[in-house]
Motif scaffolding. Structure first.
Motif, PDB file in Angstrom:
ATOM      1  N   TYR A  68       0.825  -1.206   0.000  1.00 34.52           N
ATOM      2  CA  TYR A  68       0.000   0.000   0.000  1.00 34.52           C
ATOM      3  C   TYR A  68       0.861   1.259   0.000  1.00 34.52           C
ATOM      4  O   TYR A  68       0.474   2.279  -0.578  1.00 34.52           O
ATOM      5  CB  TYR A  68      -0.959  -0.011   1.200  1.00 34.52           C
ATOM      6  CG  TYR A  68      -2.247  -0.752   0.924  1.00 34.52           C
ATOM      7  CD1 TYR A  68      -2.229  -2.059   0.436  1.00 34.52           C
ATOM      8  CD2 TYR A  68      -3.482  -0.173   1.153  1.00 34.52           C
ATOM      9  CE1 TYR A  68      -3.402  -2.747   0.177  1.00 34.52           C
ATOM     10  CE2 TYR A  68      -4.663  -0.844   0.898  1.00 34.52           C
ATOM     11  CZ  TYR A  68      -4.618  -2.139   0.409  1.00 34.52           C
ATOM     12  OH  TYR A  68      -5.784  -2.814   0.147  1.00 34.52           O
ATOM     13  N   TYR A  69       2.005   1.206   0.670  1.00 34.03           N
ATOM     14  CA  TYR A  69       2.914   2.359   0.624  1.00 34.03           C
ATOM     15  C   TYR A  69       3.440   2.546  -0.789  1.00 34.03           C
ATOM     16  O   TYR A  69       3.467   3.670  -1.315  1.00 34.03           O
ATOM     17  CB  TYR A  69       4.063   2.171   1.608  1.00 34.03           C
ATOM     18  CG  TYR A  69       5.031   3.340   1.617  1.00 34.03           C
ATOM     19  CD1 TYR A  69       4.843   4.412   2.486  1.00 34.03           C
ATOM     20  CD2 TYR A  69       6.115   3.380   0.746  1.00 34.03           C
ATOM     21  CE1 TYR A  69       5.710   5.494   2.486  1.00 34.03           C
ATOM     22  CE2 TYR A  69       6.984   4.458   0.734  1.00 34.03           C
ATOM     23  CZ  TYR A  69       6.782   5.509   1.610  1.00 34.03           C
ATOM     24  OH  TYR A  69       7.651   6.582   1.597  1.00 34.03           O
ATOM     25  N   ASP A  70       3.867   1.453  -1.409  1.00 32.98           N
ATOM     26  CA  ASP A  70       4.377   1.530  -2.791  1.00 32.98           C
ATOM     27  C   ASP A  70       3.329   2.080  -3.747  1.00 32.98           C
ATOM     28  O   ASP A  70       3.651   2.828  -4.669  1.00 32.98           O
ATOM     29  CB  ASP A  70       4.825   0.139  -3.262  1.00 32.98           C
ATOM     30  CG  ASP A  70       6.155  -0.285  -2.656  1.00 32.98           C
ATOM     31  OD1 ASP A  70       6.982   0.609  -2.377  1.00 32.98           O
ATOM     32  OD2 ASP A  70       6.362  -1.496  -2.463  1.00 32.98           O
ATOM     33  N   GLU A  71       2.089   1.711  -3.530  1.00 29.48           N
ATOM     34  CA  GLU A  71       0.999   2.117  -4.416  1.00 29.48           C
ATOM     35  C   GLU A  71       0.383   3.458  -4.021  1.00 29.48           C
ATOM     36  O   GLU A  71      -0.615   3.875  -4.591  1.00 29.48           O
ATOM     37  CB  GLU A  71      -0.087   1.033  -4.411  1.00 29.48           C
ATOM     38  CG  GLU A  71       0.394  -0.308  -4.971  1.00 29.48           C
ATOM     39  CD  GLU A  71      -0.641  -1.407  -4.795  1.00 29.48           C
ATOM     40  OE1 GLU A  71      -1.702  -1.138  -4.160  1.00 29.48           O
ATOM     41  OE2 GLU A  71      -0.403  -2.535  -5.276  1.00 29.48           O
ATOM     42  N   LYS A  72       1.009   4.118  -3.031  1.00 27.47           N
ATOM     43  CA  LYS A  72       0.523   5.434  -2.557  1.00 27.47           C
ATOM     44  C   LYS A  72      -0.932   5.353  -2.097  1.00 27.47           C
ATOM     45  O   LYS A  72      -1.755   6.220  -2.397  1.00 27.47           O
ATOM     46  CB  LYS A  72       0.699   6.498  -3.648  1.00 27.47           C
ATOM     47  CG  LYS A  72       2.133   6.660  -4.132  1.00 27.47           C
ATOM     48  CD  LYS A  72       2.291   7.812  -5.102  1.00 27.47           C
ATOM     49  CE  LYS A  72       3.708   7.887  -5.656  1.00 27.47           C
ATOM     50  NZ  LYS A  72       4.741   7.982  -4.607  1.00 27.47           N
ATOM     51  N   ARG A  73      -1.228   4.317  -1.350  1.00 29.19           N
ATOM     52  CA  ARG A  73      -2.593   4.101  -0.845  1.00 29.19           C
ATOM     53  C   ARG A  73      -2.614   4.085   0.684  1.00 29.19           C
ATOM     54  O   ARG A  73      -3.428   3.417   1.312  1.00 29.19           O
ATOM     55  CB  ARG A  73      -3.149   2.786  -1.391  1.00 29.19           C
ATOM     56  CG  ARG A  73      -3.294   2.766  -2.910  1.00 29.19           C
ATOM     57  CD  ARG A  73      -3.551   1.347  -3.419  1.00 29.19           C
ATOM     58  NE  ARG A  73      -4.757   0.773  -2.861  1.00 29.19           N
ATOM     59  CZ  ARG A  73      -5.077  -0.528  -2.963  1.00 29.19           C
ATOM     60  NH1 ARG A  73      -4.248  -1.365  -3.596  1.00 29.19           N
ATOM     61  NH2 ARG A  73      -6.205  -0.982  -2.435  1.00 29.19           N
ATOM     62  N   LEU A  74      -1.708   4.838   1.296  1.00 27.99           N
ATOM     63  CA  LEU A  74      -1.614   4.838   2.749  1.00 27.99           C
ATOM     64  C   LEU A  74      -2.926   5.223   3.423  1.00 27.99           C
ATOM     65  O   LEU A  74      -3.249   4.732   4.509  1.00 27.99           O
ATOM     66  CB  LEU A  74      -0.512   5.805   3.208  1.00 27.99           C
ATOM     67  CG  LEU A  74       0.907   5.242   3.342  1.00 27.99           C
ATOM     68  CD1 LEU A  74       1.845   6.332   3.820  1.00 27.99           C
ATOM     69  CD2 LEU A  74       0.938   4.060   4.294  1.00 27.99           C
ATOM     70  N   ASP A  75      -3.680   6.133   2.786  1.00 30.46           N
ATOM     71  CA  ASP A  75      -4.933   6.591   3.382  1.00 30.46           C
ATOM     72  C   ASP A  75      -5.890   5.443   3.676  1.00 30.46           C
ATOM     73  O   ASP A  75      -6.742   5.548   4.562  1.00 30.46           O
ATOM     74  CB  ASP A  75      -5.628   7.593   2.458  1.00 30.46           C
ATOM     75  CG  ASP A  75      -5.037   8.987   2.588  1.00 30.46           C
ATOM     76  OD1 ASP A  75      -4.237   9.188   3.515  1.00 30.46           O
ATOM     77  OD2 ASP A  75      -5.362   9.850   1.763  1.00 30.46           O
ATOM     78  N   GLU A  76      -5.730   4.337   2.948  1.00 38.56           N
ATOM     79  CA  GLU A  76      -6.637   3.207   3.116  1.00 38.56           C
ATOM     80  C   GLU A  76      -6.298   2.354   4.333  1.00 38.56           C
ATOM     81  O   GLU A  76      -7.117   1.550   4.775  1.00 38.56           O
ATOM     82  CB  GLU A  76      -6.629   2.343   1.851  1.00 38.56           C
ATOM     83  CG  GLU A  76      -7.116   3.073   0.610  1.00 38.56           C
ATOM     84  CD  GLU A  76      -7.088   2.190  -0.626  1.00 38.56           C
ATOM     85  OE1 GLU A  76      -7.316   0.965  -0.473  1.00 38.56           O
ATOM     86  OE2 GLU A  76      -6.842   2.709  -1.734  1.00 38.56           O
ATOM     87  N   ILE A  77      -5.087   2.520   4.870  1.00 36.85           N
ATOM     88  CA  ILE A  77      -4.691   1.684   6.017  1.00 36.85           C
ATOM     89  C   ILE A  77      -4.441   2.494   7.280  1.00 36.85           C
ATOM     90  O   ILE A  77      -4.327   1.924   8.365  1.00 36.85           O
ATOM     91  CB  ILE A  77      -3.442   0.834   5.692  1.00 36.85           C
ATOM     92  CG1 ILE A  77      -2.260   1.729   5.307  1.00 36.85           C
ATOM     93  CG2 ILE A  77      -3.745  -0.166   4.590  1.00 36.85           C
ATOM     94  CD1 ILE A  77      -0.953   0.953   5.129  1.00 36.85           C
ATOM     95  N   ILE A  78      -4.356   3.816   7.170  1.00 32.78           N
ATOM     96  CA  ILE A  78      -4.149   4.649   8.353  1.00 32.78           C
ATOM     97  C   ILE A  78      -5.399   4.616   9.227  1.00 32.78           C
ATOM     98  O   ILE A  78      -6.525   4.627   8.728  1.00 32.78           O
ATOM     99  CB  ILE A  78      -3.835   6.103   7.946  1.00 32.78           C
ATOM    100  CG1 ILE A  78      -2.503   6.177   7.196  1.00 32.78           C
ATOM    101  CG2 ILE A  78      -3.781   7.019   9.159  1.00 32.78           C
ATOM    102  CD1 ILE A  78      -2.201   7.549   6.637  1.00 32.78           C
ATOM    103  N   LEU A  79      -5.214   4.585  10.529  1.00 30.47           N
ATOM    104  CA  LEU A  79      -6.329   4.654  11.461  1.00 30.47           C
ATOM    105  C   LEU A  79      -7.133   5.923  11.169  1.00 30.47           C
ATOM    106  O   LEU A  79      -6.601   7.029  11.260  1.00 30.47           O
ATOM    107  CB  LEU A  79      -5.807   4.671  12.902  1.00 30.47           C
ATOM    108  CG  LEU A  79      -6.856   4.684  14.014  1.00 30.47           C
ATOM    109  CD1 LEU A  79      -7.694   3.412  13.985  1.00 30.47           C
ATOM    110  CD2 LEU A  79      -6.179   4.838  15.371  1.00 30.47           C
ATOM    111  N   PRO A  80      -8.406   5.801  10.787  1.00 28.79           N
ATOM    112  CA  PRO A  80      -9.183   6.967  10.328  1.00 28.79           C
ATOM    113  C   PRO A  80      -9.176   8.140  11.294  1.00 28.79           C
ATOM    114  O   PRO A  80      -9.038   9.293  10.888  1.00 28.79           O
ATOM    115  CB  PRO A  80     -10.588   6.395  10.139  1.00 28.79           C
ATOM    116  CG  PRO A  80     -10.362   4.941   9.847  1.00 28.79           C
ATOM    117  CD  PRO A  80      -9.176   4.543  10.680  1.00 28.79           C
ATOM    118  N   ASP A  81      -9.324   7.870  12.586  1.00 30.40           N
ATOM    119  CA  ASP A  81      -9.400   8.960  13.558  1.00 30.40           C
ATOM    120  C   ASP A  81      -8.067   9.686  13.723  1.00 30.40           C
ATOM    121  O   ASP A  81      -8.022  10.793  14.270  1.00 30.40           O
ATOM    122  CB  ASP A  81      -9.862   8.428  14.916  1.00 30.40           C
ATOM    123  CG  ASP A  81     -11.313   7.973  14.881  1.00 30.40           C
ATOM    124  OD1 ASP A  81     -12.044   8.412  13.970  1.00 30.40           O
ATOM    125  OD2 ASP A  81     -11.708   7.179  15.748  1.00 30.40           O
TER     126      ASP A  81
END
Length: 705
Positions: free
Chosen positions: A247-260
Motif C-alpha cells: 500500500y505504501y508503494d501504491e501510494k494508498r496509505l490513506d486506506e490503512i491509516i487509522l481513520p481517527d
C-alpha cells in the motif's frame, strides 16, 4: 555461578514479594508474557510505599534460568530513560521473580486503536523514545558490546504515567561486538511472528538490522492503529506487513491509516514518518536505516507535527461559526487565532522596519529622539503610578508636525486624494471608525484624545495601503515608529474581531442561490458557489522551524531564498471573500491546506450540500471541488469546459490581485511576528471586502501583475 554475587544488592526475599503481591493474588495480574504473569504490588522504602511490577517465571512457557539471568545482567548494565529499569529480583528454591519499575499505563499494544487516548503527537513521542532506547542498545558509548533485543514488539513497549516509552523484556537479547559496522550472529530464529526479520527466521543470521525491521513493524502498527497480524483460523495467522509495504508503494496509505488519526496529522509529519517506517521493513538488510538515522527522521516528523499544531491560523469558517443557511442573522464568529505574544515594540531592541533598508539594521531608539532640544516635550501616558495597572504598555506621544494628517483629516482634502492614500472614500473610512470606536482602546494615553480612533485607523490603513516604512508613517502622523507599529497591530486586531463576522460570512441560502445563478451565467457551470485560490505572503526567515516556511517555488523563481505563509480564500462572483484560511506555512501544498481547513471539514461532514467550489489544477478533484481536466489528449468538450473553468478561476485570481494591489503591505517581506501576522492579513481581507461591497473603485496601476 559466582557472577550472581555481583547482583546481591538487588536481591530481595520471597516473603517481601508474597506480601507485596498478596501471595500472587489473581486480581493483581496486570499482564502476561512469554516469561509468565506480571503482578502489581507495593514494597516499603524510606520514602513510603512504592508500586512495582513483579514478573513471575512460569517454566511451562519455555523460558528459564538463562533468560532470567540475562534480563538481570542486561538491565543492570544498560541504563537509559527509554529502557525499563530493573529494581530487584528474587530467587528462592524454584521460584524466580523480576521486579521492575511500574509503568502505570501498561503496554503500547493496548492503545493502538484508540486515537483519542493516544494522539498522533503522543505516538510520535513514543516512537522517538523507543528509537532512542534502541539506538543506545545498538551503539553504546561506554561499552564495546552491542545489544540486539530480538523481541521488539508493541507489547514489549511500556508506558509510564507521562507516556514515556520504556523498552522491556530482554530475555531473548543477544550481545555482540559494537566496533564493527555490521554485527552478524548465527542463532536459531526466535520472536513473535510478524515482527521478526524474515531473513533471520529463514537463515538464522541475526544483526542489528533485525531489530530495525521489528521496530519498523511497530511504527506501522502505530500508524495503522492495529497489530501486525490477524487470525484467519485457529491454525493460521495472517501477517499484514507485506500488505502495508504494498500500500505504501501504491501510494494508498490513506486506506490503512487509522481513520481517527488522519485528521490529527500534519501532512509533512505523515510523509516523513511513513517513509522511515517503510525503509525499516525493506527486505534487503543493507537498505534499512540505522537507529541513528531513524531517530533523526522521527524527530523531524515530530517537529513538523508540533509546528502544525502551534501554527497560528485565522479562519472565517469553523463549524461552530456557521448558522443555518436559512438564517439571515449576522454570524457570531470567534476567530481561531488568539494574540498570544507581547507587542513587538515591547522588546528592548527597537523595532526594525522591514521595508526600509536605507537606515541599516537598526533604528535610533525613539527615546534618543527625546534628547533633541526642540522635541523634548513628551507626554508619558498610562504610567503605573497614574493608572495603577502595573506593567501596562505605554504609548509615548511627542509634539511633532502633523501637517499631513491634519490635511487628510480636514474638509479641504478632496475625496479623490483621500482615497488615493487610504484606498477608500471618506464615507467608508468614517463607517470603519464608527464600527471600531467602542472596541479600540483609548486608555493607554493621557489625555485619551491625543490619539483618537480616527488617527489610529488612519495610521493602520496608511501603513497597509502604502507599505511605507515606519519612519515615513511616523513623519506623516507625527507619532513615534514603535507607536505606529503598535497602532497597526491594535487596529488590525479590532478589524478581525469586530468586522470579520460582518464582512466575511458564508452566504445564507438566498445569497447562495444568487451566487450560483451569477456563476452559471458567467460560465455555464451549474451549482458553483465560489472560486478558490491560495496565495503566499513573504516573511523573513523565522528564528525557529525555518524549514516549514521555506517557499521552494519562490526560491527557484527569484533565485533567492524565500519564506512565506499562506492565504486560502474562496470568493463569490463579485470577488468578495466568503471564506478565508490564513497562516499555514509556505512549504505546505495547497491541497493539504485545503484538507486541514474548516471549510473542507464542513463539506466532508455533509453540512454543506448541493453546491460546489471551483479550483485550479493544483487542487484535488473532490465531490464538492471541481478542477480542470489535466489529461494530455483532451477532447474538444474538455477544452471547452476548461475554458469556462478558467473564467471562474480568473475571478478568484483577480480578487487576490486587487487585494495585494490595494494593500501594498502584502507585497513586502514582513517582519511582524508569525503569531500576529494572520490577524494583519485577515484585516486586509476584511478591508478588501468592505471596499468591494461599497464599490470603491481601484486605480488599475495598483494591481499587482
Amino acid at each position: 555461578m559466582s557472577f550472581m554475587k555481583d547482583f546481591d544488592h538487588l536481591k530481595i526475599q520471597m516473603k517481601d514479594v508474597v506480601s507485596a503481591t498478596n501471595n500472587f493474588d489473581p486480581t493483581r495480574v496486570i499482564g502476561f508474557g512469554g516469561f509468565g504473569k506480571v503482578y502489581k504490588g507495593e514494597l516499603s522504602s524510606p520514602e513510603g510505599q512504592i508500586t512495582f511490577a513483579f514478573k513471575h517465571l512460569d517454566r511451562r512457557l519455555g523460558q528459564g534460568d538463562i533468560e532470567f539471568w540475562k534480563e538481570i545482567m542486561m538491565l543492570s548494565k544498560y541504563k537509559h530513560k527509554n529502557l525499563v529499569t530493573l529494581m530487584h529480583f528474587c530467587i528462592e528454591d524454584d521460584e524466580m521473580i523480576l521486579v521492575y519499575e511500574y509503568a502505570s499505563r501498561g503496554s503500547l499494544d493496548r492503545y493502538l486503536s484508540d486515537a483519542s487516548t493516544l494522539t498522533w503527537t503522543q505516538r510520535l513521542k513514543i516512537s522517538v523514545g523507543v528509537a532512542h532506547g534502541l539506538q543506545f542498545l545498538h551503539d553504546p558509548k561506554d561499552s564495546q558490546q552491542r545489544v540486539i533485543h530480538r523481541d521488539i514488539k508493541s507489547a514489549n513497549i511500556l508506558l509510564d504515567d507521562d507516556w514515556t516509552a520504556k523498552v522491556s523484556d530482554f530475555g531473548l537479547s543477544k550481545v555482540g561486538p559494537a566496533n564493527q559496522a555490521h554485527t552478524y550472529m548465527v542463532s536459531y530464529g526466535v520472536g513473535m511472528p510478524g515482527y521478526c526479520d524474515p531473513l533471520y527466521m529463514e537463515l538464522g543470521f541475526l544483526s542489528k538490522e533485525s531489530d530495525v525491521y521489528s521496530f519498523g513493524v511497530v511504527l506501522f502498527e502505530i500508524l495503522c492503529g492495529r497489530l501486525c497480524y490477524e487470525s484467519c483460523n485457529r491454525e493460521q495467522t495472517k501477517i499484514l506487513v507485506p500488505k502495508w509495504r504494498r500500500y505504501y508503494d501504491e501510494k494508498r496509505l490513506d486506506e490503512i491509516i487509522l481513520p481517527d488519526l488522519r485528521e490529527q496529522m500534519d501532512p509533512g509529519s505523515l510523509e516523513s514518518f511513513s517513509a522511515i517506517a517503510y525503509q525499516c521493513v525493506k527486505k534487503v538488510r543493507e537498505e534499512r536505516p540505522t537507529m541513528a538515522e531513524i531517530v533523526k527522521e522521527l524527530e523531524f516528523s515530530l517537529e513538523q507535527q508540533e509546528i502544525f499544531e502551534n501554527v497560528p491560523i485565522l479562519e472565517s469558517s469553523h463549524s461552530q461559526m456557521y448558522q443555518s443557511l436559512d438564517d439571515d442573522r449576522p454570524l457570531n464568529i470567534k476567530p481561531r487565532f488568539h494574540d498570544r505574544a507581547d507587542d513587538d515594540c515591547s522588546q528592548s531592541t527597537p523595532f526594525r522596519d522591514e521595508f526600509d533598508d536605507s537606515e541599516g539594521s537598526n533604528f535610533v531608539s525613539e527615546m534618543e529622539d527625546f534628547k533633541t532640544p526642540n522635541l523634548d516635550k513628551v507626554t508619558e501616558a498610562s504610567s503605573s503610578q497614574d493608572s495603577g495597572s502595573g506593567g501596562q504598555r505605554r504609548l509615548w506621544v511627542k509634539e511633532r508636525s502633523k501637517t499631513m494628517w491634519e490635511h487628510y483629516n480636514s474638509d479641504e482634502c478632496p475625496d479623490e486624494e483621500f482615497k488615493k492614500v487610504f484606498r477608500m472614500s471618506k464615507v467608508t473610512f468614517d463607517m470603519i471608525c464608527d464600527e471600531l470606536d467602542s472596541h479600540v482602546s483609548k486608555n493607554d494615553v493621557d489625555p485619551p484624545s491625543v490619539i483618537t480612533v480616527r488617527l489610529r485607523v488612519a495610521v493602520c490603513l496608511y501603513r497597509l495601503a502604502t507599505g511605507d516604512p515606519l519612519r515615513k508613517v511616523s513623519n506623516v502622523f507625527g507619532l513615534g515608529k514603535s507607536t505606529c507599529h503598535k497602532l497597526v497591530l491594535e487596529v488590525c486586531d479590532a478589524i478581525v474581531t469586530v468586522l470579520m463576522p460582518k464582512f466575511i460570512q458564508w452566504p445564507n441560502k438566498e445569497r447562495l442561490e444568487d451566487i450560483k445563478t451569477e456563476f452559471g451565467s458567467i460560465s455555464g457551470i451549474p451549482d458553483i458557489c465560489g472560486s478558490i485560490y491560495t496565495t503566499h505572503i513573504s516573511v523573513i526567515a523565522p528564528k525557529t522551524n525555518m524549514a516549514a516556511y521555506f517557499n521552494k517555488k519562490h526560491t527557484e523563481r527569484y533565485q533567492k531564498i524565500s519564506y512565506s505563509i499562506t492565504i486560502q480564500g474562496v470568493v463569490d462572483s463579485r470577488g468578495v471573500f466568503i471564506d478565508v484560511c490564513i497562516g499555514y506555512p509556505g512549504s505546505m501544498p495547497v491541497a493539504k491546506i485545503l484538507e486541514k481547513s474548516a471549510l473542507s471539514q464542513r463539506f466532508n461532514s455533509g453540512q454543506l450540500k448541493n453546491i460546489s467550489i471551483l479550483g485550479g489544477s493544483n487542487y484535488p478533484l473532490l465531490d464538492w471541488l471541481l478542477v480542470p481536466h489535466n489529461n494530455q489528449n483532451k477532447t474538444w468538450r474538455e477544452h471547452l469546459i476548461n475554458e469556462k473553468h478558467g473564467v471562474v478561476q480568473r475571478i478568484a485570481k483577480d480578487a487576490f490581485m486587487r487585494l495585494k494591489g490595494r494593500w501594498a503591505y502584502l507585497q513586502k517581506r514582513t517582519e511582524v511576528k508569525l503569531e500576529k501576522l494572520p490577524r494583519v492579513l485577515g484585516a486586509c481581507c476584511v478591508l478588501h471586502n468592505i471596499c468591494e461591497i461599497n464599490n470603491e473603485a481601484m486605480d488599475e496601476d495598483l494591481i499587482e501583475v
